[in-house]
Enzyme design. Structure first.
Site, PDB file in Angstrom:
ATOM      1  N   LYS A  53      -7.571  -4.022  10.979  1.00  0.00           N
ATOM      2  CA  LYS A  53      -8.063  -3.382   9.583  1.00  0.00           C
ATOM      3  C   LYS A  53      -9.321  -4.193   8.950  1.00  0.00           C
ATOM      4  O   LYS A  53     -10.285  -3.790   8.561  1.00  0.00           O
ATOM      5  CB  LYS A  53      -7.210  -2.946   8.655  1.00  0.00           C
ATOM      6  CG  LYS A  53      -6.398  -1.661   8.849  1.00  0.00           C
ATOM      7  CD  LYS A  53      -5.169  -1.500   8.057  1.00  0.00           C
ATOM      8  CE  LYS A  53      -4.407  -0.273   8.650  1.00  0.00           C
ATOM      9  NZ  LYS A  53      -2.917  -0.211   8.091  1.00  0.00           N
ATOM     10  N   GLN A  97       0.664  -1.843   3.234  1.00  0.00           N
ATOM     11  CA  GLN A  97       1.219  -1.292   4.859  1.00  0.00           C
ATOM     12  C   GLN A  97       2.578  -0.839   4.804  1.00  0.00           C
ATOM     13  O   GLN A  97       3.641  -1.687   4.167  1.00  0.00           O
ATOM     14  CB  GLN A  97       1.120  -2.720   5.763  1.00  0.00           C
ATOM     15  CG  GLN A  97       1.379  -2.570   7.241  1.00  0.00           C
ATOM     16  CD  GLN A  97       0.335  -1.603   7.838  1.00  0.00           C
ATOM     17  OE1 GLN A  97      -0.960  -1.383   7.618  1.00  0.00           O
ATOM     18  NE2 GLN A  97       0.808  -1.095   9.094  1.00  0.00           N
ATOM     19  N   ASP A 120      -4.936   5.931   1.583  1.00  0.00           N
ATOM     20  CA  ASP A 120      -3.923   6.328   2.804  1.00  0.00           C
ATOM     21  C   ASP A 120      -3.834   7.851   2.300  1.00  0.00           C
ATOM     22  O   ASP A 120      -3.397   8.605   3.197  1.00  0.00           O
ATOM     23  CB  ASP A 120      -2.667   5.659   2.413  1.00  0.00           C
ATOM     24  CG  ASP A 120      -2.442   4.581   3.489  1.00  0.00           C
ATOM     25  OD1 ASP A 120      -3.033   4.815   4.621  1.00  0.00           O
ATOM     26  OD2 ASP A 120      -1.818   3.703   2.995  1.00  0.00           O
TER      27      ASP A 120
HETATM   28  N1  GUN Z   1       1.587   1.915   8.853  1.00  0.00           N
HETATM   29  C1  GUN Z   1       1.261   2.463  10.034  1.00  0.00           C
HETATM   30  N2  GUN Z   1       0.333   3.506   9.652  1.00  0.00           N
HETATM   31  C2  GUN Z   1       0.128   3.308   8.401  1.00  0.00           C
HETATM   32  C3  GUN Z   1      -0.799   3.815   7.684  1.00  0.00           C
HETATM   33  O1  GUN Z   1      -1.751   4.788   8.165  1.00  0.00           O
HETATM   34  N3  GUN Z   1      -0.822   3.539   6.326  1.00  0.00           N
HETATM   35  C4  GUN Z   1      -0.146   2.587   5.946  1.00  0.00           C
HETATM   36  N4  GUN Z   1       0.003   2.203   4.698  1.00  0.00           N
HETATM   37  N5  GUN Z   1       0.779   2.033   6.313  1.00  0.00           N
HETATM   38  C5  GUN Z   1       0.952   2.210   7.661  1.00  0.00           C
END
Ligand code: GUN
Length: 292
Positions: A53, A97, A120
């Site tokens: 990311k 996350q 998100d």
């Molecule tokens: N963990 C795995 N995929 C995601 C996601 O799309 N967003 C977040 N915040 N955590 C994750």
């Protein structure tokens, strides 16, 4: 046209568009969108995601900030970090996350993020806006999936869509998006009776259950579009392998279009996160999203 929907190529072209929008925001508005990613603990898969990311955020010209907290960080400390990021004008998107360590209340943390900095789409306000057709931010994986479907099929109106899986992150928001596109939507799950027959009725089948290769080709209507959201790590013949929720070999023979694993939905998720960050930066500054 190949049956295979190339998510890697689609994501690369989406990132190019994002980079061009970011360049215009910098040039015309002196605005550099900033994304903060918070990781609590040392889950290896999460560490890989967070690294990717950050790398892609910088590649499209945005600012990236990472906060790595110890596994035993108290909930109150995480909440106060979120407050600081909410108040920071250089930060337009905040992503915590998941999964979080067990001692931390996940929904409390997600709702502490200001809904205009939520990238998100997990904040209750954005969940509500999605299900009522409002202008919120849409969860990344379903957003990437619907983009690929519309790109391949054009209008989805009137099609039978079956979503297998009812999670808050994928299944439910995916169903909302398909409904917005005027599909007839069924959400199936582990308790669904005659799951095979339900799947056989789908013009669009979205698999988001997290069970390796659970859906075989003979559950798929000939010509259907199949979106495989699963990312399952398995070991076969002594080798580690990444597979989806769909048995790709048998499904590809029947489907009209299908996303592979890896290289399908996965790459689209981070590209959509970058898209959401630009969207939120524009919204916070009352600027129309620049054209790509
Ligand atoms: N963990 C795995 N995929 C995601 C996601 O799309 N967003 C977040 N915040 N955590 C994750």
């Amino acid at each position: 046209m190949s049956k295979i929907i190339d998510g890697k190529a689609f994501a690369a072209s989406l990132r190019e568009q994002i980079a061009s929008r970011v360049a215009k925001l910098k040039q015309q508005h002196q605005l550099t969108p900033g994304l903060a990613v918070v990781l609590v603990g040392e889950d290896p898969a999460s560490e890989v995601y967070v690294r990717n990311k950050a790398k892609q955020t910088v590649e499209v010209g945005m600012a990236s900030v990472e906060h790595k907290l110890d596994e035993n960080t108290p909930e109150s400390e995480l909440l106060s970090l979120i407050e600081t990021l909410n108040a920071d004008a250089a930060i337009h998107g905040i992503l915590v996350q998941l999964p979080l360590p067990k001692h931390i209340n996940e929904s409390k943390v997600l709702d502490a993020i200001h809904y205009e900095k939520d990238v998100d789409g997990f904040h209750l306000t954005n969940v509500g806006l999605l299900s009522t057709g409002g202008e919120g931010v849409v969860p990344c994986t379903p957003l990437g999936s619907i983009m690929m479907l519309k790109d391949r099929l054009g209008s989805l109106s009137g099609k039978n869509a079956v979503v297998v899986g009812r999670s808050n992150i994928v299944g439910k928001p995916m169903a909302s998006l398909l409904l917005q596109e005027s599909c007839t939507v069924t959400i199936a799950h582990s308790r669904t009776e005659n799951l095979a027959d339900v799947c056989r009725g789908a013009d669009i089948l979205v698999a988001a259950v997290g069970r390796p290769e659970m859906i075989p080709g003979d559950w798929i209507k000939p010509g259907a579009a199949v979106i495989d959201v699963g990312i399952n790590r398995i070991e076969r013949d002594g080798k580690k392998k990444l597979v989806g929720d769909v048995d790709f070999a048998s499904a590809e023979a029947v489907a009209g279009a299908i996303t592979p694993v890896p290289g399908g939905v996965g790459p689209m998720t981070i590209a959509c996160l970058l898209h959401n960050t630009v969207q939120q930066a524009c919204r916070q500054h009352n600027i129309d999203m620049p054209s790509a």
